[in-house]
Each structure stands twice: as C-alpha cells, then as structure tokens.
Design a protein around this motif. Structure first.
Motif, PDB file in Angstrom:
ATOM      1  N   TYR A  17       0.837  -1.205   0.000  1.00 42.75           N
ATOM      2  CA  TYR A  17       0.000   0.000   0.000  1.00 42.75           C
ATOM      3  C   TYR A  17       0.872   1.255   0.000  1.00 42.75           C
ATOM      4  O   TYR A  17       0.679   2.157  -0.817  1.00 42.75           O
ATOM      5  CB  TYR A  17      -0.930  -0.018   1.208  1.00 42.75           C
ATOM      6  N   SER A  18       1.848   1.297   0.883  1.00 39.27           N
ATOM      7  CA  SER A  18       2.687   2.486   0.967  1.00 39.27           C
ATOM      8  C   SER A  18       3.616   2.603  -0.250  1.00 39.27           C
ATOM      9  O   SER A  18       3.905   3.708  -0.707  1.00 39.27           O
ATOM     10  CB  SER A  18       3.484   2.487   2.264  1.00 39.27           C
ATOM     11  N   VAL A  87      -5.784   3.192  -4.696  1.00 38.52           N
ATOM     12  CA  VAL A  87      -6.639   3.881  -5.665  1.00 38.52           C
ATOM     13  C   VAL A  87      -7.977   4.242  -5.031  1.00 38.52           C
ATOM     14  O   VAL A  87      -8.494   5.345  -5.226  1.00 38.52           O
ATOM     15  CB  VAL A  87      -6.838   3.013  -6.927  1.00 38.52           C
ATOM     16  N   GLY A  88      -8.527   3.334  -4.254  1.00 43.74           N
ATOM     17  CA  GLY A  88      -9.783   3.634  -3.570  1.00 43.74           C
ATOM     18  C   GLY A  88      -9.650   4.781  -2.591  1.00 43.74           C
ATOM     19  O   GLY A  88     -10.491   5.684  -2.540  1.00 43.74           O
ATOM     20  N   MET A  89      -8.576   4.765  -1.817  1.00 45.42           N
ATOM     21  CA  MET A  89      -8.363   5.844  -0.849  1.00 45.42           C
ATOM     22  C   MET A  89      -8.061   7.166  -1.540  1.00 45.42           C
ATOM     23  O   MET A  89      -8.529   8.217  -1.108  1.00 45.42           O
ATOM     24  CB  MET A  89      -7.217   5.487   0.097  1.00 45.42           C
ATOM     25  N   LEU A  90      -7.280   7.140  -2.606  1.00 46.74           N
ATOM     26  CA  LEU A  90      -6.910   8.362  -3.311  1.00 46.74           C
ATOM     27  C   LEU A  90      -8.125   9.027  -3.946  1.00 46.74           C
ATOM     28  O   LEU A  90      -8.253  10.244  -3.922  1.00 46.74           O
ATOM     29  CB  LEU A  90      -5.848   8.070  -4.371  1.00 46.74           C
ATOM     30  N   SER A  91      -9.025   8.231  -4.485  1.00 44.15           N
ATOM     31  CA  SER A  91     -10.206   8.823  -5.115  1.00 44.15           C
ATOM     32  C   SER A  91     -11.233   9.277  -4.082  1.00 44.15           C
ATOM     33  O   SER A  91     -12.000  10.201  -4.330  1.00 44.15           O
ATOM     34  CB  SER A  91     -10.838   7.831  -6.080  1.00 44.15           C
ATOM     35  N   ALA A  98      -2.798   9.995   1.859  1.00 46.55           N
ATOM     36  CA  ALA A  98      -1.350  10.201   1.993  1.00 46.55           C
ATOM     37  C   ALA A  98      -0.917  10.028   3.444  1.00 46.55           C
ATOM     38  O   ALA A  98       0.152   9.487   3.723  1.00 46.55           O
ATOM     39  CB  ALA A  98      -0.969  11.580   1.477  1.00 46.55           C
ATOM     40  N   ARG A  99      -1.751  10.478   4.374  1.00 48.11           N
ATOM     41  CA  ARG A  99      -1.420  10.308   5.794  1.00 48.11           C
ATOM     42  C   ARG A  99      -1.434   8.841   6.195  1.00 48.11           C
ATOM     43  O   ARG A  99      -0.567   8.391   6.948  1.00 48.11           O
ATOM     44  CB  ARG A  99      -2.399  11.099   6.648  1.00 48.11           C
ATOM     45  N   THR A 100      -2.405   8.091   5.697  1.00 49.51           N
ATOM     46  CA  THR A 100      -2.438   6.665   6.037  1.00 49.51           C
ATOM     47  C   THR A 100      -1.270   5.921   5.391  1.00 49.51           C
ATOM     48  O   THR A 100      -0.776   4.958   5.961  1.00 49.51           O
ATOM     49  CB  THR A 100      -3.766   6.014   5.614  1.00 49.51           C
ATOM     50  N   ALA A 101      -0.830   6.379   4.231  1.00 47.21           N
ATOM     51  CA  ALA A 101       0.338   5.758   3.607  1.00 47.21           C
ATOM     52  C   ALA A 101       1.591   6.019   4.441  1.00 47.21           C
ATOM     53  O   ALA A 101       2.424   5.127   4.618  1.00 47.21           O
ATOM     54  CB  ALA A 101       0.527   6.276   2.190  1.00 47.21           C
ATOM     55  N   ALA A 102       1.720   7.238   4.980  1.00 47.57           N
ATOM     56  CA  ALA A 102       2.858   7.533   5.852  1.00 47.57           C
ATOM     57  C   ALA A 102       2.801   6.692   7.124  1.00 47.57           C
ATOM     58  O   ALA A 102       3.826   6.184   7.593  1.00 47.57           O
ATOM     59  CB  ALA A 102       2.882   9.015   6.193  1.00 47.57           C
ATOM     60  N   ALA A 106       5.508   3.699   8.506  1.00 47.71           N
ATOM     61  CA  ALA A 106       6.075   3.613   9.856  1.00 47.71           C
ATOM     62  C   ALA A 106       5.781   2.268  10.506  1.00 47.71           C
ATOM     63  O   ALA A 106       6.667   1.627  11.084  1.00 47.71           O
ATOM     64  CB  ALA A 106       5.528   4.755  10.708  1.00 47.71           C
ATOM     65  N   ILE A 107       4.546   1.822  10.419  1.00 45.94           N
ATOM     66  CA  ILE A 107       4.169   0.550  11.041  1.00 45.94           C
ATOM     67  C   ILE A 107       4.875  -0.618  10.367  1.00 45.94           C
ATOM     68  O   ILE A 107       5.406  -1.517  11.034  1.00 45.94           O
ATOM     69  CB  ILE A 107       2.642   0.360  10.991  1.00 45.94           C
ATOM     70  N   SER A 108       4.889  -0.622   9.045  1.00 50.13           N
ATOM     71  CA  SER A 108       5.470  -1.763   8.336  1.00 50.13           C
ATOM     72  C   SER A 108       6.981  -1.829   8.504  1.00 50.13           C
ATOM     73  O   SER A 108       7.535  -2.915   8.663  1.00 50.13           O
ATOM     74  CB  SER A 108       5.091  -1.720   6.863  1.00 50.13           C
ATOM     75  N   LEU A 109       7.661  -0.694   8.498  1.00 51.54           N
ATOM     76  CA  LEU A 109       9.113  -0.723   8.703  1.00 51.54           C
ATOM     77  C   LEU A 109       9.459  -1.151  10.123  1.00 51.54           C
ATOM     78  O   LEU A 109      10.440  -1.868  10.347  1.00 51.54           O
ATOM     79  CB  LEU A 109       9.727   0.618   8.376  1.00 51.54           C
ATOM     80  N   ALA A 110       8.638  -0.746  11.088  1.00 51.18           N
ATOM     81  CA  ALA A 110       8.858  -1.219  12.452  1.00 51.18           C
ATOM     82  C   ALA A 110       8.624  -2.724  12.528  1.00 51.18           C
ATOM     83  O   ALA A 110       9.390  -3.442  13.182  1.00 51.18           O
ATOM     84  CB  ALA A 110       7.928  -0.484  13.414  1.00 51.18           C
ATOM     85  N   GLY A 111       7.600  -3.207  11.856  1.00 52.34           N
ATOM     86  CA  GLY A 111       7.311  -4.632  11.869  1.00 52.34           C
ATOM     87  C   GLY A 111       8.381  -5.455  11.172  1.00 52.34           C
ATOM     88  O   GLY A 111       8.775  -6.517  11.657  1.00 52.34           O
ATOM     89  N   VAL A 112       8.859  -4.974  10.034  1.00 48.87           N
ATOM     90  CA  VAL A 112       9.902  -5.685   9.325  1.00 48.87           C
ATOM     91  C   VAL A 112      11.205  -5.674  10.120  1.00 48.87           C
ATOM     92  O   VAL A 112      11.935  -6.666  10.160  1.00 48.87           O
ATOM     93  CB  VAL A 112      10.102  -5.101   7.908  1.00 48.87           C
TER      94      VAL A 112
END
Length: 116
Positions: A17-18, A87-91, A98-102, A106-112
C-alpha cells in the motif's frame, strides 16, 4: 495460521500500500491531487526510490511465510491489493490517503525491523 502469519500478511499489505502510494505520488498529477502543487524533481526521485524499495521489502514477508515460489506469487497478489486499496483511498479522500500511507510506512518498517 498463527499470529506470526497474520503479522507477515499485514506487513506485506502495508508495504505494498505504501509503496504504491509513493509511486503514485511521484506522478505530478497525483501529487497535485493530494498537495495542490507540482512536485519538485527531488521529491519525484525520492518518492520513486521509496516506492521501489517498499515494494521490494514487501517480498520479504511473503517469501518468509510461503517460500520462494508461492511467496512471489502471493507478493504479486499483494501488489494488486495494495494498488486497489491506494486507488480507492486516493479517489475518496486524497489527503487522508497520503497520511495513512505515511502511517503504513512507519508501522510496516517497524514490523519488518523486528522480524515479522
């Protein structure tokens, strides 16, 4: 399916997603849709690089969970799911998307980084 499997699946979805968000925001049309201005050349390069890196990182949880052959196929499926979600969120709501992508970065990099 245990908890670690669910974490790996969620990490793959958040990373795709991000990553799709970064690649999309590297395009002037979508950057303008979210921020109301054209991106600079530096922003475009950084967003493209981050998008490619995030999509490549999404391969790690897939391969770790399902192995090499099935993991790559699952990764392709998560690429589609991440793109559809973006695409759903952007439309629907460009700035919150954009905020949820940021937040997803953060969440995914912490998880990885902790091994999920």
């Amino acid at each position: 399916m245990n908890t670690n499997d669910l974490y790996a699946i969620s990490m793959a979805l958040l990373l795709t997603y991000s990553g799709m968000a970064c690649l999309s925001l590297a395009m002037p049309r979508h950057y303008d849709q979210v921020w109301g201005r054209d991106p600079s050349a530096g922003h475009t390069r950084v967003l493209r690089g981050a998008g490619v890196l995030l999509l490549a990182l999404a391969l790690l949880p897939c391969v770790g969970l399902w192995g090499n052959t099935v993991g790559v196929v699952a990764w392709l499926g998560w690429l589609s799911a991440g793109a559809l979600l973006w695409v759903g969120m952007l439309s629907w709501a460009p700035r919150p998307a954009a905020r949820t992508a940021a937040l997803a970065v953060a969440i995914s990099l912490a998880g990885v980084s902790i091994g999920f």
